[in-house]
Design a protein around this motif. Structure first.
Motif, mmCIF file in Angstrom:
data_model
loop_
_atom_site.group_PDB
_atom_site.id
_atom_site.type_symbol
_atom_site.label_atom_id
_atom_site.label_comp_id
_atom_site.label_asym_id
_atom_site.label_seq_id
_atom_site.Cartn_x
_atom_site.Cartn_y
_atom_site.Cartn_z
ATOM 1 N N SER A 87 0.835 -1.204 0.000
ATOM 2 C CA SER A 87 0.000 0.000 0.000
ATOM 3 C C SER A 87 0.867 1.249 0.000
ATOM 4 N N SER A 88 2.092 1.137 0.514
ATOM 5 C CA SER A 88 2.963 2.306 0.543
ATOM 6 C C SER A 88 3.512 2.646 -0.848
ATOM 7 N N ASP A 89 3.218 1.812 -1.838
ATOM 8 C CA ASP A 89 3.630 2.133 -3.203
ATOM 9 C C ASP A 89 2.579 2.979 -3.926
ATOM 10 N N ILE A 90 1.462 3.176 -3.261
ATOM 11 C CA ILE A 90 0.343 3.859 -3.910
ATOM 12 C C ILE A 90 0.242 5.295 -3.413
ATOM 13 N N MET A 91 -0.103 6.197 -4.307
ATOM 14 C CA MET A 91 -0.404 7.566 -3.909
ATOM 15 C C MET A 91 -1.913 7.679 -3.773
ATOM 16 N N LYS A 92 -2.347 7.936 -2.527
ATOM 17 C CA LYS A 92 -3.788 8.023 -2.256
ATOM 18 C C LYS A 92 -4.225 9.477 -2.422
ATOM 19 N N THR A 93 -5.237 9.698 -3.232
ATOM 20 C CA THR A 93 -5.687 11.060 -3.512
ATOM 21 C C THR A 93 -7.132 11.227 -3.038
ATOM 22 N N ILE A 94 -7.338 12.185 -2.161
ATOM 23 C CA ILE A 94 -8.676 12.422 -1.618
ATOM 24 C C ILE A 94 -9.115 13.820 -2.014
ATOM 25 N N VAL A 95 -10.359 13.917 -2.502
ATOM 26 C CA VAL A 95 -10.879 15.231 -2.885
ATOM 27 C C VAL A 95 -11.737 15.766 -1.735
ATOM 28 N N TYR A 96 -11.456 16.995 -1.322
ATOM 29 C CA TYR A 96 -12.213 17.667 -0.259
ATOM 30 C C TYR A 96 -12.938 18.881 -0.829
ATOM 31 N N THR A 97 -13.929 19.309 -0.073
ATOM 32 C CA THR A 97 -14.525 20.610 -0.352
ATOM 33 C C THR A 97 -14.125 21.526 0.814
#
Lengths: 573, 573
Positions: B276-286
């Motif tokens: 999982s540390s190989d992945i870039m997690k992208t979260i969209v916020y308002t």
């Protein structure tokens, strides 16, 4: 404390809305500040005095065997509905809803809460008696807050509640609280009287006393004997019925005579050349919607509280003209005791009269030669008159009553079963029978103590605190903080006194001596040590705030005098 | 105090709604009773402990040079409108109208009031700095009151406020309060950490620390270094960015590849056989109605507080599916940092990665070989990740972070000019220029101290009070009050200890020994003297509540042990 660091601003003028001297001085000397009408902040000096008063109250409560607890400010409305007071307390009860729209009251008093607690904790006579107290902020939405801390909307009270298994127990609990109140007010050096008072709206079946600080601004009037220790609230005060040195008793019957347009005592006195004490004054009241007539001597006033209590009436008011006419058949001004068909209460003093004059219950006519023993034999007789200055004391043979004004500081009250009935606080007695607890309640206005003390202890320059309540015990004033010798001497005394547990305020400000002395007088710390030019010779000036007496003494002697005074002021236990 | 007279009822069972041990024990041992949700009465034992906590707080405040005052509970709504908080404080602010329909709030805190007072009292730099405090009942209408005194709606707080002429002054005032808090909690024998915290909604521009009592039931999580004294609220905790021991950096460009239906980190890990540390997690916020994307490593969580503070956003929430698609053109699960047209915040740790995997902003596609240094050069970089157990300490070279739970007991806060601006509290500086005062605020939950102490000091039999807070210092237990020798010995010790200023509770009830010992353990007085069969020989049993250690000693020795312990427990000044 170094005054340069103290949050203290003295004011030259008092705000226009401060009507009484205690309010003015507390504002000017920087003890309190108003946040909203009847709501005050205690600044550091005020907080110190308030804490001292609190501590005296606490010590005397503990000494009397009462146990301290702390009940909430927010009280569920349900409890007040259980006691029945939620609807009758009126707009003085601060109310609010929480976020779930549950109703709460901000406690003006805690009878409901304490009763609900004790009913849950105590179920056996073995755990009685118990007296519980708290020192807690109270809320009362006064219609017209005034006089600073005297009639505020948020104030500090000590309230205590006793629970006993029987009435004899209550008498003893009451006696202990009564004594504790005496000690508290004595330690605060308040000139007070414990006066018999009216049970009033709080209800209850036993005695009640108010502790009144004597002061001209007081909202209550006290009648106190000049000889014995009888004292009562005027509402309640008895007096010995006056002897009558009136005309000789006539054998004639009561005779109606024509008095056209003569409606008042004054007119009767003038037109007939008699004294007002020769007239029987008859007033018609409406008591719980029913008419009743009350007769007092013409120079007296009816005491409505006594009438109300005698009738056990919830409501009593003077009847209006229409109601008077309906009840008596006569217009107001011509009502009299003879031939009335409504209940008739006659003040005992009236029975000392002979050949009285009274209205004839017919327009423009009065009776003369009324003999109460003969003509009013059917009436109910009692003490329905207001006591007056100079009346003879009801208790002792020698004294007369003197009226004065008082500030109510404390109130002790035999509640009986009023709350233990409505809130069902019972215990099992020694025989295993469920019985209602017998309650007493005891309040003292902690913040009010401050006002009363200042009303009694001030001069044109400011407050004069008794040592027991003073924010600091000593005010140390180096005349010039630019003079190293003075500063060093001041620091030396400061340290010495503090090491001996003395509370010292040192005016280390770079101000003119006049400013320092003026502020010192205003704040009113009982002892002042002035360090001036003689500091180099080890001499200082010792000043007593109350007397203004000044003497030059050695630094050492000044310290010793203070220690001695503080030692003497400690309560004997 | 004779226990037979004490208002004390112990309970065998704890009420069902008491979830935590401190709440259960305070109810069972008769320290408190609930009056309404989140609103408690302190019974005599509880009141005693509360007063001891109050007194410790007061002494340390005084020692730190703070001045005590007392501000009202009822605060005019106008002041809250001036500061702007009346509308934003929400339903936790208890509100009420007086009889004239004027709006008031029941104080949950007193920044507005103190600022309005100080602006009236202080107008010159000569009177600064000043730190003022009060110990006062506070109100907060919690949505879900719970845990007894820990999250109540009416509670006792000490709040202090400092006013300085400049920021250096604030640093010093803050330091003094910080030290005072350390002393207070140390004297209360609380196991605590002072942690760096988030400034949160109260506003302010400087540092802030929370004083956390370590306890599993705590509602906050603390990250503390195993080696140095770094500690922070997890909301705030930093950590050293992890080194990456990842695959070698590829020269290849980022390549889009087909990942049908693979939307989660877990699915990617499984289907691609990566960590999982190989992945870039992208979260969209308002953030305040505008979209923003945040990237952290796939094994990390976004720390929303950090993001919110970085953006200076008033409001931050995760975007819903529709908003995500509108902002990125891709359905949730396929969002990635490359080619986004909305603001992009990338956690610094992501820059330690090479050849990362991330969503391609297109349904059913991801990128591989993402190189942040090359591909995300335009983004904003910072610390946006949640610290985790085992992360390297941000301050020292050796330690790692350990997470634990804490109860917030105190909070010190550099407010800066937030309130002196809105309420216009200014002074003239040495140059005669009008300047805003620089403020700090400092709160401590006095009633909360009780809960925290019990959470940390109890066993299966009951509470174990530290000597400094115990309602009584000694529990004297004559085994049988029918035995005259025991009673006489008990009375003798009782008197001796009291004469030496020791607070003694004597169990003079006619109860079985088992009942007495059980109650004694439950109440938790630190030392117990049991007077039993050996009383005739002048021997008693001395028991330490915490250790359970018992020894038979002479009556004289028992008294001396107590005096010695009490002497040792006094704070050094």
């Amino acid at each position: 404390m170094r005054q340069s660091r103290l949050l203290l601003t003295t004011l030259r003028e008092s705000p226009a809305d401060a009507e009484v001297i205690s309010h003015q001085l507390m504002l000017r000397a920087g003890f309190i500040r108003q946040l909203a009408a009847g709501i005050y902040t205690y600044l550091p000096l005020g907080r110190k005095v308030l804490r001292k008063a609190e501590q005296i109250v606490r010590e005397e409560m503990d000494r009397a065997g009462a146990q301290e607890m702390l009940m909430p400010v927010m009280q569920p409305a349900e409890l007040w509905k259980e006691s029945g007071r939620y609807s009758v307390y009126g707009p003085e009860l601060m109310r609010l809803n929480d976020r779930h729209e549950r109703e709460f009251a901000l406690g003006p008093t805690h009878e409901e809460v304490i009763t609900s607690i004790v009913r849950g904790e105590i179920n056996s006579y073995r755990k009685l008696p118990v007296t519980l107290y708290q020192i807690q902020t109270k809320f009362r939405d006064e219609r017209r807050p005034r006089f600073g801390l005297l009639r505020g909307r948020e104030f500090l009270m000590k309230d205590a509640y006793s629970f006993d298994a029987d009435w004899e127990g209550l008498d003893e609990s009451y006696r202990q609280m009564f004594q504790a109140y005496n000690r508290i007010l004595t330690r605060c050096e308040i000139n007070f009287r414990a006066v018999e008072a009216d049970a009033g709206a709080i209800g209850g079946e036993g005695g009640t006393h108010e502790f009144m600080a004597l002061a001209d601004i007081g909202e209550d009037t006290i009648a106190a004997c000049t000889v014995c220790d009888y004292a009562a609230n005027l509402e309640q005060a008895e007096s010995r019925a006056a002897r009558t040195d009136s005309v000789e008793r006539s054998e004639e019957k009561a005779v109606k005579f024509h008095t056209p347009g003569i409606r008042t005592i004054g007119q009767l006195v003038q037109s007939l050349g008699i004294r007002s004490s020769d007239i029987m004054k008859t007033i018609v009241y409406t008591a719980d919607s029913r008419p009743v007539a009350v007769v007092v001597r013409g120079d007296r006033e009816v005491n409505e509280i006594k009438v109300k209590n005698y009738l056990r009436a919830g409501d009593l008011s003077i009847a209006d003209a229409e109601a008077v006419e309906e009840a008596t058949g006569a217009p107001a001004g011509f009502v009299g005791p003879l031939g009335l068909s409504i209940p008739l209460l006659v003040d005992e003093e009236v029975f000392g009269m002979a050949n009285g004059i009274a209205g004839a219950n017919e327009a423009d006519y009065h009776y003369r030669n009324l003999d109460p023993g003969r003509d009013l034999a059917e009436s109910e007789v009692g003490d329905f008159r207001q006591a007056a200055e100079g009346d003879r004391c009801p208790r002792c043979a020698e004294g007369v009553l003197k009226l004065s004004r008082g500030i109510e500081i404390g109130h002790v009250f035999k509640l009986g079963t009023k709350y233990s009935e409505s809130l069902e606080a019972s215990f099992l007695d020694a025989a295993g029978k469920s019985t209602r607890m017998i309650m007493g309640c005891y309040g003292i206005g902690v913040s009010r103590i401050l006002s009363a003390v200042i009303e009694q202890n001030h001069d044109t320059n400011g407050i004069i605190w008794p040592l027991a309540l003073a924010p600091y015990q000593v005010h140390l004033i180096p005349v010039s903080i630019k003079d190293d010798v003075q500063v060093q001497a001041a620091n030396d005394i400061y340290r010495r006194l503090q090491e001996n547990g003395i509370e010292v305020l040192m005016d280390d400000r770079d101000e003119r001596p006049g400013v320092k002395f003026k502020d010192s007088d205003l704040i009113g710390i009982p002892f002042r040590i002035v360090i001036g030019k003689d500091a180099g010779q080890g001499k200082v000036e010792f000043v007593e705030r109350r007397s203004g007496l000044k003497e030059t003494v050695t630094l050492q002697a000044a310290c010793e005098k203070i220690l001695e005074q503080v030692r003497l002021s400690k309560p004997a236990h």
